[in-house]
Design an enzyme around this catalytic site. Sequence first.
Site, PDB file in Angstrom:
ATOM      1  N   CYS A   2     -15.309  -3.643   2.454  1.00 39.23           N
ATOM      2  CA  CYS A   2     -16.239  -4.668   2.805  1.00 39.23           C
ATOM      3  C   CYS A   2     -17.298  -3.872   3.865  1.00 39.23           C
ATOM      4  CB  CYS A   2     -15.894  -5.924   3.409  1.00 39.23           C
ATOM      5  SG  CYS A   2     -14.377  -6.764   2.334  1.00 39.23           S
ATOM      6  N   ARG A  27     -19.002   2.183   0.428  1.00 41.24           N
ATOM      7  CA  ARG A  27     -17.691   1.854   1.029  1.00 41.24           C
ATOM      8  C   ARG A  27     -17.046   0.947  -0.128  1.00 41.24           C
ATOM      9  NH1 ARG A  27     -17.162   1.112   6.582  1.00 41.24           N
ATOM     10  NH2 ARG A  27     -15.836  -0.668   6.326  1.00 41.24           N
ATOM     11  N   TRP A  75     -15.330  -6.589  -0.814  1.00 40.23           N
ATOM     12  CA  TRP A  75     -14.241  -6.007  -1.695  1.00 40.23           C
ATOM     13  C   TRP A  75     -13.225  -6.874  -1.544  1.00 40.23           C
ATOM     14  CZ3 TRP A  75      -9.412  -3.553  -1.219  1.00 40.23           C
ATOM     15  CH2 TRP A  75      -9.002  -2.554  -2.217  1.00 40.23           C
ATOM     16  N   ASN A 101     -14.771  -8.599   7.816  1.00 39.54           N
ATOM     17  CA  ASN A 101     -14.041  -7.369   7.249  1.00 39.54           C
ATOM     18  C   ASN A 101     -12.629  -7.684   7.569  1.00 39.54           C
ATOM     19  OD1 ASN A 101     -16.373  -6.625   6.156  1.00 39.54           O
ATOM     20  ND2 ASN A 101     -16.511  -4.642   7.368  1.00 39.54           N
ATOM     21  N   GLY A 102     -11.575  -7.379   6.884  1.00 35.78           N
ATOM     22  CA  GLY A 102     -10.470  -7.432   7.261  1.00 35.78           C
ATOM     23  C   GLY A 102      -9.511  -8.334   6.584  1.00 35.78           C
ATOM     24  N   GLU A 481      -3.897  16.663  -5.362  1.00 35.75           N
ATOM     25  CA  GLU A 481      -5.440  16.281  -5.185  1.00 35.75           C
ATOM     26  C   GLU A 481      -6.223  16.504  -6.406  1.00 35.75           C
ATOM     27  OE1 GLU A 481      -6.630  14.812  -3.029  1.00 35.75           O
ATOM     28  OE2 GLU A 481      -8.868  15.338  -2.760  1.00 35.75           O
ATOM     29  N   LYS A 485      -8.450  13.375  -7.838  1.00 37.99           N
ATOM     30  CA  LYS A 485      -9.813  13.427  -7.906  1.00 37.99           C
ATOM     31  C   LYS A 485     -10.310  12.987  -9.240  1.00 37.99           C
ATOM     32  CE  LYS A 485     -10.826  13.802  -4.787  1.00 37.99           C
ATOM     33  NZ  LYS A 485     -10.618  13.384  -3.366  1.00 37.99           N
ATOM     34  N   GLU A 488      -9.722   9.344  -9.771  1.00 33.70           N
ATOM     35  CA  GLU A 488     -10.927   8.403  -9.064  1.00 33.70           C
ATOM     36  C   GLU A 488     -12.042   7.956  -9.598  1.00 33.70           C
ATOM     37  OE1 GLU A 488      -9.904   8.683  -4.304  1.00 33.70           O
ATOM     38  OE2 GLU A 488     -10.659  10.648  -5.209  1.00 33.70           O
ATOM     39  N   HIS A 504      12.119  18.159 -17.285  1.00 34.30           N
ATOM     40  CA  HIS A 504      13.264  17.320 -17.151  1.00 34.30           C
ATOM     41  C   HIS A 504      12.565  15.821 -17.547  1.00 34.30           C
ATOM     42  CE1 HIS A 504      15.644  20.070 -15.315  1.00 34.30           C
ATOM     43  NE2 HIS A 504      14.757  20.465 -14.264  1.00 34.30           N
ATOM     44  N   LYS A 603     -13.943   3.407   0.164  1.00 39.74           N
ATOM     45  CA  LYS A 603     -13.811   4.690   1.118  1.00 39.74           C
ATOM     46  C   LYS A 603     -12.919   4.573   2.248  1.00 39.74           C
ATOM     47  CE  LYS A 603     -15.591   8.650   2.384  1.00 39.74           C
ATOM     48  NZ  LYS A 603     -14.887   9.820   1.618  1.00 39.74           N
TER      49      LYS A 603
END
Length: 608
Positions: A2, A27, A75, A101-102, A481, A485, A488, A504, A603
């Site tokens: 947020c 964000r 968010w 926010n939170g 990574e 990437k 995402e 395996h 973010k």
Amino acid sequence: MCGIVGYIGEEQAAPLLLTGLEKLEYRGYDSAGLCLNDNGALVVKKSKGKLEVLKNLTDDGKILHGTVGIGHTRWATHGEPSDVNAHPHLSESGRFAVVHNGIIENYIFLREMLMSRGLSFRSNTDTEVIAQLFEYYYKGDIMDTVIRVMSKLDGSYALGILCRDNPDEIIAVRKESPLIIGLGEKENYIASDIPAILDKTRNIYRLENNEIAVIKRDSVQIFNTDKMPVKKETEKIDWDIHAAEKDGYEHFMFKEIMEQPKAFLNTIHPHLKNGRVVLDEIHLSAEEIRSFRKINILACGSAYHVGVVAKYVFEKILRIPVEADLASEFRYRDPIVDDKTLTIVISQSGETADTKEAMKEAQRRGSHVIAIVNVLGSAIAKESDDVIYTMAGPEIAVATTKAYSTQLAVIYLMALYFGDLLGKISPEEYQIYLQELQTIPDKIQQILDNREQVQYLASRLFNAEDIFFIGRNIDYALSLEGSLKLKEISYIHSEAYAAGELKHGTISLIEKGTLVIALATHEELISKTRSNMVEVHSRGAYILCLTTEKHQDLKSVAQSTIFLPQTCDMMLPSLAVIPLQLFAYYVAALKGCDIDKPRNLAKSVTVE
Ligand code: G6P
């Protein structure tokens, strides 16, 4: 996550708030809203979806009147993304408006308590509880009410609050969620993040936990919860304004990929003096460093992947056991950590809730914490024992690129610094590594200059539905990574696998045409990875291989090969990650994805 913006001044607030919210779009959010104090009435406009929807709803802010207001991009955590769940939230009588926010952890208890006393709720959010608590406890003194409400809340919050009765002020409060105050001429701002106000003012206050700010047009007063004034130093933000702008690039992510040579150089440069690595930020004596029996690395997401690279690097050079731990797992598993464990915390934002709490857990158990952080003055930077800053500059795209690269740079610096101090590398090796380190920015640039090949491969392969990234040792760390990437930003399913582990189980998923991206840069194990490439190719896989210039022979196994400049093994991830970032970027662009703001992602993840 947020975003919060607030304005009090002499101009119409709504257009300014919308511009501020735009700067926070990176964000990640799913709904947005504004509240203005219009001649003593709190007027709210909010909607699900992108800011465009809110702009249309308010005719770019023109239908909202007033010079005091708060805005929010949400968010979703509690309650689905919807108009009614969007912030700001009003208290029942409309006396208070809150953006938050939170997460309020005890909101169910508080909601039931308030309902039993006759208040009713419109949304499913934890935030509405805050607005209603204000309503419930308000007896005419706003400061008393804020303190009372804060004493009832468990969890994390940055709050912007408007009260109908006090039309010429904004109240701001924070606990475990960042909030800054932007100081202007006859106007002031609040914001959850610097880019929101960067084009308005460079002078800020950072609110600390449990501080309450009373913000008027021409004054900002800050108090603690005993109503005692708190004196603050003004902090001057010296970011180049272009750093937070796209600067002609189509996406922040691409701009940030291209900035990596400079970011890497800016990170190592301050630490190289007279042919030595200097890390004055580490306040540990040689004796203390020698006493460590283990290194623990705590991080989330891509920062965790840097931690996995670091495990290979540190174990090889320092010969100390290293655990790279997901912060969200570490904090709840009763970890074996004590004063003989060195903890390294890695975080771009310095605000990731899980990383921060994991750090505190390590500290509680006696461990010394060195944090590698990008955002100056962030919570992790402040609360760690030592902090080494990456000099990536502001990173706006949700998918990290330059922060990852600069975090790796710090890992190499630490490996050399500790290696030397502990006598684990010879003076000759030390010099060779140091020389190599300084060539990395140019080599990154060389790869960026040759990016057409990656673009071409992306255009051939972007329709893949499942992709496997394989590699051994440090190449495995890198494949984590590369895979993240791609997932995402392009939404293509992919998995990272230790190449030797494929047989395996996962090899059963390989069929004709499956794309396998094989990372074969780690000199000692290239022949082993080559065998794994042969295994998957014989089952129909199409192989895109990343290797170093001298391994031209791998062309005979792979269908496409990207060659990287030569460097020492431990620094190869800094080169190999570049084509992986570019590949993810070009694939996402070809698929028309929202590259800088991928769906569902944020973010800086300030909730658990
Ligand atoms: C989010 C971001 C990732 C990032 C992770 C850790 O999930 O989308 O790109 O790696 O958080 O963030 P930090 O700020 O702690 O590095």
